[in-house]
Write an enzyme that holds these catalytic residues in place. Structure first.
Site, short mmCIF file in Angstrom:
data_model
loop_
_atom_site.label_atom_id
_atom_site.label_comp_id
_atom_site.label_asym_id
_atom_site.label_seq_id
_atom_site.Cartn_x
_atom_site.Cartn_y
_atom_site.Cartn_z
N ASN A 14 -2.04 5.85 -5.14
CA ASN A 14 -2.65 4.97 -4.12
C ASN A 14 -4.15 4.84 -4.32
O ASN A 14 -4.72 3.77 -4.10
CB ASN A 14 -2.34 5.50 -2.71
CG ASN A 14 -0.97 5.05 -2.23
OD1 ASN A 14 -0.79 3.90 -1.87
ND2 ASN A 14 -0.01 5.96 -2.27
N MET A 92 -3.06 16.28 1.51
CA MET A 92 -2.08 17.18 2.10
C MET A 92 -2.70 18.20 3.04
O MET A 92 -2.44 19.39 2.93
CB MET A 92 -1.30 17.89 0.98
CG MET A 92 -0.56 16.95 0.07
SD MET A 92 0.71 16.03 0.93
CE MET A 92 1.98 17.27 0.97
N ASN A 109 -4.69 6.34 6.95
CA ASN A 109 -3.73 7.12 6.17
C ASN A 109 -2.59 6.19 5.76
O ASN A 109 -2.30 5.22 6.45
CB ASN A 109 -3.18 8.27 7.02
CG ASN A 109 -2.19 9.12 6.25
OD1 ASN A 109 -2.42 9.44 5.07
ND2 ASN A 109 -1.09 9.48 6.88
N HIS A 111 1.46 6.26 5.00
CA HIS A 111 2.65 7.11 5.21
C HIS A 111 3.88 6.39 4.64
O HIS A 111 4.04 5.19 4.89
CB HIS A 111 2.82 7.39 6.71
CG HIS A 111 3.95 8.32 7.00
ND1 HIS A 111 3.84 9.69 6.87
CD2 HIS A 111 5.23 8.08 7.36
CE1 HIS A 111 4.99 10.25 7.16
NE2 HIS A 111 5.86 9.31 7.46
N SER A 143 3.60 2.60 6.01
CA SER A 143 2.70 2.24 7.12
C SER A 143 1.29 2.71 6.80
O SER A 143 1.10 3.84 6.34
CB SER A 143 3.13 2.96 8.41
OG SER A 143 4.49 2.76 8.69
N ASP A 152 0.50 11.54 12.20
CA ASP A 152 1.14 10.24 11.94
C ASP A 152 1.31 9.38 13.19
O ASP A 152 2.20 8.53 13.24
CB ASP A 152 2.54 10.43 11.28
CG ASP A 152 2.48 11.17 9.96
OD1 ASP A 152 1.48 11.03 9.26
OD2 ASP A 152 3.45 11.89 9.64
N GLU A 181 3.47 0.57 -0.84
CA GLU A 181 2.22 1.26 -0.46
C GLU A 181 1.04 0.66 -1.22
O GLU A 181 -0.02 0.42 -0.66
CB GLU A 181 2.32 2.76 -0.78
CG GLU A 181 3.34 3.50 0.06
CD GLU A 181 3.40 4.98 -0.26
OE1 GLU A 181 2.36 5.57 -0.59
OE2 GLU A 181 4.51 5.54 -0.20
C1 GRF Z 1 2.38 8.61 -0.93
O1 GRF Z 1 3.77 8.49 -0.87
C2 GRF Z 1 1.78 8.46 0.44
O2 GRF Z 1 2.53 7.63 1.27
C3 GRF Z 1 1.81 9.86 0.97
O3 GRF Z 1 1.52 10.67 -0.15
C4 GRF Z 1 1.94 9.99 -1.34
C5 GRF Z 1 0.75 9.97 -2.26
O4 GRF Z 1 1.08 9.46 -3.52
N1 GRF Z 1 0.89 10.04 2.07
P1 GRF Z 1 -0.05 9.20 -4.59
O5 GRF Z 1 -0.77 10.52 -4.85
O6 GRF Z 1 -0.98 8.18 -4.02
O7 GRF Z 1 0.68 8.71 -5.80
#
Ligand code: GRF
Length: 208
Positions: A14, A92, A109, A111, A143, A152, A181
């Site tokens: 992301n 995390m 964020n 999700h 989302s 969340d 995403e």
């Molecule tokens: C994604 O699935 C996001 O929705 C969640 O954590 C994951 C992160 O993936 N919060 P990345 O590290 O961006 O590939």
């Protein structure tokens, strides 16, 4: 210029989608000024370095202070860098009010589900997709929401849906959701940077 910090703990796909969107001109008035991680080994830091973006990590494992003290350090960092928007992208850690209050409606964020379904404590990573498959949902998605106290549960900015197909495993579904995403997160950031997001009575209003 709006200064964005992306917080990530994992691979950072992301983050990459946001970097790519910035580089292709989706949000012209903004720059990704900082990538922060609680995992010194995070792939996100490597991606930052590949794009000459400053990367900072404070290892959460073995951190001797409280969660609030940790967030105070992060807040100091964000203030020193004059960060306007924090994008959590697979970060995390559950943030404390120490960070959330001064950055209210300035922390987003992503999700991997259609909130409010399949959100909350324990609903992260593969757990989300496993729960969706187990519940025999016909659709899932992703989302983007503002972060408030509570996991969340902040105001939703954008959602994108995907079909859950017969025979889908959690891993297959996760890949399909991830593609969504990567579309909606840059779009949410664009809306923020263009001043089009307003929160009224706990709901996001988008000024198109
Ligand atoms: C994604 O699935 C996001 O929705 C969640 O954590 C994951 C992160 O993936 N919060 P990345 O590290 O961006 O590939």
């Amino acid at each position: 210029m709006i200064k964005i910090a992306v917080f990530a703990s994992g691979g950072g796909s992301n983050l990459q989608a946001l970097i790519d969107a910035r580089e292709t001109g989706l949000f012209k008035k903004a720059a990704i000024a900082l990538v922060f991680s609680n995992q010194p080994e995070s792939g996100a830091l490597e991606r930052a370095s590949n794009h000459r973006i400053e990367g900072v990590s404070i290892a959460s494992k073995g951190y001797s202070g409280t969660r609030e003290e940790y967030d105070e350090e992060v807040l100091r960092l964000c203030r020193a860098k004059k960060i306007d928007l924090i994008c959590l992208a697979g970060y995390m850690r559950i943030m404390t009010p120490v960070l959330i209050k001064p950055y209210l409606y300035k922390i987003m964020n992503i999700h991997p589900a259609l909130l409010p379904k399949f959100g909350g404590p324990g609903m992260f990573g593969h757990h989300v997709h496993e729960a969706v498959v187990k519940a025999k949902e016909k659709e899932s998605g992703a989302s983007v929401h503002f972060v408030t106290e509570g996991v969340d549960s902040g105001p939703i900015i954008l959602q994108g849906d995907v079909k859950v197909l017969p025979g889908d495993t959690a891993a297959v579904l996760a890949e399909r959701v991830l593609r969504v995403e990567h579309q909606i997160y840059p779009e949410a950031v664009r809306l923020f940077c263009e001043g089009k997001l307003h929160v009224e009575n706990g709901r996001v209003k988008i000024a198109y």
